[in-house]
Enzyme design. Structure first.
Site, PDB file in Angstrom:
ATOM      1  N   ASP A 186       0.839  -1.206   0.000  1.00 63.69           N
ATOM      2  CA  ASP A 186       0.000   0.000   0.000  1.00 63.69           C
ATOM      3  C   ASP A 186       0.871   1.251   0.000  1.00 63.69           C
ATOM      4  OD1 ASP A 186      -1.829  -1.768   2.536  1.00 63.69           O
ATOM      5  OD2 ASP A 186      -2.197  -1.728   0.356  1.00 63.69           O
ATOM      6  N   LYS A 191      19.151   7.198   5.966  1.00 59.31           N
ATOM      7  CA  LYS A 191      19.113   5.747   5.736  1.00 59.31           C
ATOM      8  C   LYS A 191      20.525   5.185   5.861  1.00 59.31           C
ATOM      9  CE  LYS A 191      17.645   7.076   1.823  1.00 59.31           C
ATOM     10  NZ  LYS A 191      17.303   7.181   0.384  1.00 59.31           N
ATOM     11  N   ASP A 204      18.438   2.749  -4.849  1.00 60.68           N
ATOM     12  CA  ASP A 204      19.547   2.378  -5.743  1.00 60.68           C
ATOM     13  C   ASP A 204      20.794   1.969  -4.986  1.00 60.68           C
ATOM     14  OD1 ASP A 204      21.680   5.022  -6.170  1.00 60.68           O
ATOM     15  OD2 ASP A 204      19.803   5.306  -5.087  1.00 60.68           O
TER      16      ASP A 204
HETATM   17  O1  DEZ Z   1      26.009  12.043  -0.723  1.00 61.84           O
HETATM   18  C1  DEZ Z   1      24.788  12.094  -0.519  1.00 61.84           C
HETATM   19  O2  DEZ Z   1      24.296  12.869   0.293  1.00 61.84           O
HETATM   20  C2  DEZ Z   1      23.942  11.068  -1.222  1.00 61.84           C
HETATM   21  O3  DEZ Z   1      24.642  10.470  -2.265  1.00 61.84           O
HETATM   22  C3  DEZ Z   1      22.726  11.465  -1.925  1.00 61.84           C
HETATM   23  O4  DEZ Z   1      22.366  12.688  -1.853  1.00 61.84           O
HETATM   24  C4  DEZ Z   1      21.732  10.330  -1.737  1.00 61.84           C
HETATM   25  O5  DEZ Z   1      20.466  10.735  -1.955  1.00 61.84           O
HETATM   26  P1  DEZ Z   1      19.313   9.613  -2.080  1.00 61.84           P
HETATM   27  O6  DEZ Z   1      19.839   8.594  -3.093  1.00 61.84           O
HETATM   28  O7  DEZ Z   1      19.141   9.009  -0.712  1.00 61.84           O
HETATM   29  O8  DEZ Z   1      18.130  10.372  -2.596  1.00 61.84           O
HETATM   30 MG    MG Z   2      19.753   7.006  -4.116  1.00 64.65          MG
END
Ligand code: DEZ
Ligand code: MG
Length: 304
Positions: A23, A228, A253
């Site tokens: 969901d 994260k 990713d």
């Molecule tokens: O270096 C960073 O802050 C990260 O690579 C980047 O901004 C990751 O962003 P996300 O893939 O979590 O949107």
């Molecule tokens: Mg990312």
């Protein structure tokens, strides 16, 4: 042998079964929706499909350079309708942690920021004072007076109790010197996130983790990271949306941030996309520590 992810691309039956299981979709941004300012083709239509099926979409990004409002502007400019409430960035997650969980007693709760305006805006929204960040006074070469004043403390702010390191496009020796000395004086070491690289223009550039690594090297301390895969961020998101974790899927990713975030958060599933950092051979390797439940080449493959 660990269970390898189910490949969904091109398999409409599997895609339909996948979509029916959830969901809520927690969507990573960099490397999933776009690479820098390049929106991946089919992204708008895929989000429209999810929303047409009544799915809740939450944008969950480790990129601390923008606030939620600034991300909403970016999403809108890319043709993706969103509300600020559907956006969770590591700058917001860090500001919540500092203001509502760490709660250092004022005035010793001021933050020295290595980072951009996204962090500053979110700290302001939580009433947390800060110095550093985008202040132009720090965008210059260090001088003999700086060495003296930092060493004897006369140029340091006694109310700084936290160093918060994020992605800083203007990092320099002077800022790192201030940050190091605040840590040496006992300030808490926090990071918005520890991503090693930033996807941009279908290539990779220094990420937030490659900024804070200087301080790790100097102090031997590991920062508490609030993006994260930190579950403090997951708890904040669940608190706001009250979702059923078993009916929620994390889409990302990066294995070491997004997919780990979903697995450790005991979500119903994780979907890896191959348009950003991580590659198939990472999860196919013997003993791979993080294996997504599903994967597609690109997000728009969900449109079948
Ligand atoms: O270096 C960073 O802050 C990260 O690579 C980047 O901004 C990751 O962003 P996300 O893939 O979590 O949107
Ligand atoms: Mg990312």
């Amino acid at each position: 042998m660990a269970q390898l992810p189910k490949h969904l691309s091109g398999d409409q039956t599997a895609i339909n079964e996948f979509l029916d299981k959830f969901d809520v979709f927690l969507l990573d941004c960099d490397g999933v929706l776009w690479s820098g300012d390049h929106l991946f083709p089919g992204t708008v239509e895929t989000l429209e499909l999810l929303r047409s099926k009544g799915k809740q979409v939450v944008f969950v990004t480790n990129n601390s350079t923008k606030s939620r409002a600034e991300y909403q502007k970016k999403l809108t400019s890319m043709g993706i309708p969103s509300s600020v409430d559907e956006i969770f960035g590591s700058a917001y997650s860090s500001a919540i942690y500092i203001a509502r969980i760490l709660k250092l007693p004022p005035p010793k709760n001021k933050v020295f920021v290595l980072g951009e305006s996204g962090i500053e805006t979110e700290l302001k929204s939580e009433g947390i004072e800060f110095i550093g960040g985008t202040d132009p006074a720090y965008r210059r070469d260090i001088t003999p007076e700086d060495y003296k004043g930092i060493a004897d403390g006369s140029l340091l702010d006694d109310n700084v109790g936290i160093v918060l390191a994020g992605l800083d496009f203007h990092v320099n020796y002077l800022k790192l010197s201030h940050a190091y000395h605040y840590l040496a004086r006992g300030a808490k070491f926090l990071a918005t996130n520890l991503d090693s690289t930033l996807p941009n223009n279908h290539a990779f550039f220094p990420g937030a983790g490659s900024i804070s690594i200087s301080l790790v090297n100097m102090t031997g301390q590991q920062p508490i990271a609030l993006g994260k895969p930190s579950q403090a961020m997951m708890d904040s998101i669940e608190g706001k949306f009250q979702f059923d974790r078993k009916r929620t899927c994390m889409v990302g990713d990066r294995l070491d941030t997004d997919i780990r975030f979903g697995i450790e958060g005991k979500l119903g599933g994780t979907l890896a996309v191959l348009t950003g950092v991580s590659k198939k051979d990472e999860w196919e390797a013997e003993g791979a520590p993080v294996i997504p439940a599903y994967y597609v080449e690109k997000l728009s493959d969900l449109r079948g």
